[in-house]
Enzyme design. Structure first.
Site, mmCIF file in Angstrom:
data_model
loop_
_atom_site.group_PDB
_atom_site.id
_atom_site.type_symbol
_atom_site.label_atom_id
_atom_site.label_comp_id
_atom_site.label_asym_id
_atom_site.label_seq_id
_atom_site.Cartn_x
_atom_site.Cartn_y
_atom_site.Cartn_z
ATOM 1 N N GLU A 150 -74.103 -28.746 -13.050
ATOM 2 C CA GLU A 150 -72.809 -29.406 -12.832
ATOM 3 C C GLU A 150 -72.779 -30.126 -11.491
ATOM 4 O O GLU A 150 -72.314 -31.266 -11.390
ATOM 5 C CB GLU A 150 -71.676 -28.371 -12.879
ATOM 6 C CG GLU A 150 -71.247 -27.942 -14.252
ATOM 7 C CD GLU A 150 -69.960 -27.120 -14.209
ATOM 8 O OE1 GLU A 150 -69.041 -27.517 -13.448
ATOM 9 O OE2 GLU A 150 -69.863 -26.114 -14.922
ATOM 10 N N SER B 216 -88.301 -19.079 -22.091
ATOM 11 C CA SER B 216 -89.061 -18.124 -22.902
ATOM 12 C C SER B 216 -89.493 -18.800 -24.189
ATOM 13 O O SER B 216 -88.988 -19.867 -24.552
ATOM 14 C CB SER B 216 -88.212 -16.886 -23.268
ATOM 15 O OG SER B 216 -87.614 -16.314 -22.145
ATOM 16 N N ASP C 121 -73.493 -22.612 -22.050
ATOM 17 C CA ASP C 121 -72.743 -23.096 -20.882
ATOM 18 C C ASP C 121 -71.721 -22.031 -20.502
ATOM 19 O O ASP C 121 -70.548 -22.093 -20.861
ATOM 20 C CB ASP C 121 -72.051 -24.422 -21.194
ATOM 21 C CG ASP C 121 -71.458 -25.064 -19.938
ATOM 22 O OD1 ASP C 121 -71.577 -24.467 -18.855
ATOM 23 O OD2 ASP C 121 -70.874 -26.153 -20.052
ATOM 24 N N ASP D 168 -68.474 -22.467 -15.245
ATOM 25 C CA ASP D 168 -67.698 -23.672 -14.942
ATOM 26 C C ASP D 168 -67.248 -23.628 -13.488
ATOM 27 O O ASP D 168 -66.739 -22.597 -13.014
ATOM 28 C CB ASP D 168 -66.455 -23.771 -15.843
ATOM 29 C CG ASP D 168 -66.718 -24.563 -17.112
ATOM 30 O OD1 ASP D 168 -67.860 -25.035 -17.296
ATOM 31 O OD2 ASP D 168 -65.796 -24.695 -17.927
#
Length: 822
Positions: A195, A259, A331, A334
């Protein structure tokens, strides 16, 4: 003169004798902490005798009459081999490193105190189910029992590192184990860093972000507002921190979790049993993050990879089910810009008006320096972060602050309960049900039982408002209700594939779903290249075997190299007359000859991978340096999708090839040629003029370094494990390069654990970790597995108790302390 000579001989001899005595004394006291694996201990906290059967590789097979006794013994075994590592992990998450290391770790401690992951772990203990609470308490008793044995028997303070530091070892608690899982979430999450970087690039204008940080291929995303339009007061230039604090647990966006995991159902298996392979990737360290163990629970045997400090087999198998993990790139973070009340900076703006911060004071004790007092602040969105971290100052309007929403901050985190339920699951369906209680870190759980295979994303996925101003891709105004989380998405909506028609599931941190925001899961994924190679390898065979899965796990062919070289070099191949020997032009021609015949195998013994890696590094730097300026330093690793966009001129991306400050118009072939020449000159200066003698492995050494002693002169030659390795940033046998400094191609991040499980013959399943089981530099088990790991070899680990005892190199017996009535 003769007398003077004799005295000099005597002095030198005395000095050498004292040096030898000092070395012998140091060795003696350090060796005292080497555990005796063939001993009997009487301990409090178990209900009946327990056996820890050690294999020749120092893998503990633990047998007890109750699950609690088994977890007790695991805690004791972890502490025997990794006590220093466990205490450092705990200190990191507690924000107490500076008590040991002084001022150099204050920045890291400040960040961890402000996040208060440890406080959330303490509160999460009560959220666990009764079985999990009992297991955590038993595990803690086992760790503490070994600490008591160290104190009782003067066993060298438990690890040689403790002789260098005078801090006492605090007893282990159940919260400590939960806190280490939260620390893993910090290692594996990079959405916050993404971000910030996206916002910083956006501030430069010109829509550069669309090219240098492109969306993963798939349907397009609606245009986002420029960051400057959201926060017009953000300064255009600020002084940024050079790096995060020493020993910070947060990885850069290039080195966040990764991974590989893949599974085949019985109908796609040559032997008729399901197959599963997993190799989780973390930053290399000595000892490894991973520790192999086998537990005999009431539900049956469980075997695989654990992390010292945590009573879970995070990746492994039981008799009926195998599971692997890959970072899901959900996600789950924030950032919010919080506007302060200019009349009262103790208040911040909310959708309902001004509100006071929740505050608490804390003191960081610093070795050999004055304590540091902090005032911690929280908003409704989460904790306020220090502006000196993550380059937050570059995207924060003057007078405002940044807060973080993050699933790992949950104080009712039941991930530990989910992990224990997974270990007891008997099939894919039961494993999927167990996954509902995972919170953080979010992982893709790849599963195989005796009938089928599947994959499900586990971990909390934030629910966002469709009107979110930045869709979570950049920091947003925290006072706007539409930018705040609306809770957590229901588990049933998490991506999953169960019993697929093709009989195979794979994940390499690639994009798993293609859903529009806010059901998108993520915009930032960890891989766009490895998945291409794995898809091909899985599709080349009708049926697979343990050997084909091992071959895929160790594959070193780079899909990125195969895709980019023909694109970047298409106007350079075989052009012009042969140049004279010894000229830069001849060096370039020879390099192109080698690359033209190369199949993309990042083999450590070949020059081609080194030429390719240096060329792409130089090319990307030339393309972005004039547009991004100092911000170009943030893109220290190759971005294949960016190079592809530029050389295909996607949406006009070829504009990056022209140097804005120069009068001529440079073309992309010009940039490709000049960057290749630059790279070859650098390599020639470092590795000599004979291009055919260059080796990728000379530059791509795996750096299994001790995080503390590895920085100390002399001791680093004992504690650091360095090995020439194949692979690269985009190969299945992944070895992510450092990206910066004088040795940018050092291998710093990859598969610290590999496992391949075959349910046609479960006892033929194989495992390996990158270093050794012991964290003690004087132990033969400190690095005894590292050579096998480098060569792509494995060790067998069986759930058959008879086999474990037949091959025992030592048996530790734990006897319960007599009760008052005995």
């Amino acid at each position: 003169m003769y007398s003077l000579f004799r005295w000099m001989v005597r002095l030198v001899s005395a000095a050498l004798a004292l040096l030898v005595l000092a070395a012998a004394g140091a060795w003696y006291f350090a060796a005292r902490s080497l555990p005796d694996y063939d001993a009997t201990y009487t301990v409090a906290g178990i209900s009946a005798p327990v056996e820890i059967v050690r294999s020749t590789e120092d893998v503990p097979h633990i047998f007890g009459q109750t699950d609690e006794d088994v977890f007790f013994a695991l805690g004791l075994a972890h502490a025997q081999d990794r006590l220093w590592q466990m205490t450092m992990l705990r200190r990191t998450v507690q924000g107490r490193l500076s008590e040991v290391f002084g001022a150099e770790t204050v920045r890291t401690d400040e960040l961890m105190r402000r996040l208060d992951l440890y406080g959330a772990a303490v509160k999460s203990v009560e959220a666990q189910d009764a079985q999990t609470q009992a297991a955590l308490a038993a595990y803690a008793r086992g760790v503490n029992a070994w600490i008591a044995q160290v104190n009782k028997g003067a066993l060298g303070r438990g690890a040689p590192e403790f002789f260098l530091f005078d801090n006492e070892i605090a007893y282990w608690t159940p919260a400590d184990s939960i806190a280490i899982v939260k620390l893993l979430a910090a290692q594996l999450s990079s959405q916050m860093q993404d971000e910030v970087l996206r916002a910083r690039v956006s501030l430069l204008g010109q829509n550069w972000v669309r090219d240098i940080m492109p969306d993963m291929p798939g349907p397009g995303v609606a245009a986002l507002p420029d960051y400057a339009s959201l926060f017009p007061k953000v300064p255009k230039a600020v002084r940024l921190a050079d790096a995060e604090g020493a020993m910070s647990p947060f990885a850069t966006r290039d080195l966040a979790g990764a991974s590989n995991a893949f599974a085949a159902a019985p109908r796609r298996s040559a032997a008729g049993g399901s197959l599963l392979a997993n190799d989780p990737h973390l930053g290399f360290t000595a000892p490894s993050w991973w520790y192999l163990a086998r537990l005999e629970l009431g539900s049956g045997g469980v075997i695989g990879g654990t992390i010292p400090g945590v009573p879970l087999v995070l990746t492994g198998r039981n008799a009926r089910l195998g599971w692997g993990i890959t970072t899901a790139y959900v996600d789950d973070q924030d950032l919010h810009i919080e506007e302060l009340d200019r009349a009262d900076p103790n208040r911040y703006r909310t959708p309902d008006g001004w509100k006071e911060f929740e505050t608490r004071r804390t003191i960081i004790n610093v070795k050999d320096a004055r304590p540091v007092t902090l005032t911690l602040r929280w908003t409704e969105n989460g904790p306020v972060l220090p502006s000196g971290h993550f380059n937050l100052a570059a995207i924060t309007p003057p007078g405002d602050v940044v807060s973080l929403s993050w699933t790992a901050l949950s104080s009712a985190d039941t991930s530990m309960s989910a992990g224990l339920a997974l270990m007891r699951a008997g099939n894919v369906d039961e494993a999927v049900a167990a996954g509902e209680r995972f919170v953080a870190p979010a992982q893709n759980l790849i599963l195989a039982d005796q009938r089928t295979v599947g994959m499900v994303t586990v971990g909390a996925i934030p629910k966002r408002d469709p009107r979110h101003m930045t869709q979570g891709r950049m920091p947003s105004p925290g006072w706007r209700a539409e930018n705040r989380w609306q809770g957590i998405e229901p588990y049933d909506s998490n991506p999953r594939v169960l019993d697929p028609a093709g009989g195979i599931v794979i994940n390499t941190n690639n994009k798993t779903v293609d859903r529009p925001f806010p059901d998108h899961v993520s915009f930032h994924w960890g891989d766009s290249q490895r998945v291409q190679r794995l898809t091909r390898l899985m599709g080349e065979r009708e049926v697979h075997s343990r050997e084909s899965f091992i071959s895929a796990q160790l594959d070193t062919v780079s899909s990125a190299a195969r895709g980019l070289l023909p694109l970047v070099g298409k106007d350079l191949w075989f052009t012009g007359e042969p140049a004279p020997e010894g000229t830069p032009e001849r060096l370039r021609q020879r390099a192109l000859e080698l690359l033209a015949a190369w199949d993309g195998d990042m083999n450590e013994h070949m020059p081609e991978p080194l030429i390719y890696a240096a060329w792409m590094r130089s090319l990307q730097n030339r393309l972005i340096r004039d547009e991004l300026g100092p911000l170009a330093n943030e893109f220290s690793h190759l971005e294949p999708l960016f190079i592809e966009r530029v050389f295909r001129d996607t949406d006009g991306a070829a504009r990056w090839c022209d140097v804005m400050q120069s009068a001529p118009v440079e073309t992309c072939p010009d940039m490709a040629r000049m960057s290749l020449d630059d790279a070859l000159m650098e390599l020639k200066a470092k590795y000599g003029a004979n291009i055919d003698s260059w080796r990728w492995g000379d530059a791509h050494e795996a750096t299994h370094d001790h995080p503390v002693l590895g920085r100390t002169p002399i001791l680093k030659w004992i504690t650091n494990i360095r090995q020439s390795t194949s692979g690269g940033d985009f190969t299945l046998n992944r070895g992510v390069t450092l990206g910066t400094g004088p040795n940018p191609f050092l291998n710093v991040h990859g598969a610290g654990y590999r496992g391949v499980y075959d349910f046609a013959d479960p006892d033929s399943s194989v495992f390996i970790i990158a270093t050794g089981q012991s964290g003690h530099p004087l132990s033969r088990h400190y690095d005894d597995l590292s050579g096998l790991w480098r060569r792509g070899e494995y060790i067998p680990m069986s759930l058959d108790p008879a086999l474990a005892r037949a091959a025992a190199a030592g048996i530790t017996r734990l006897e319960p302390e007599p009760t008052a009535n005995e």
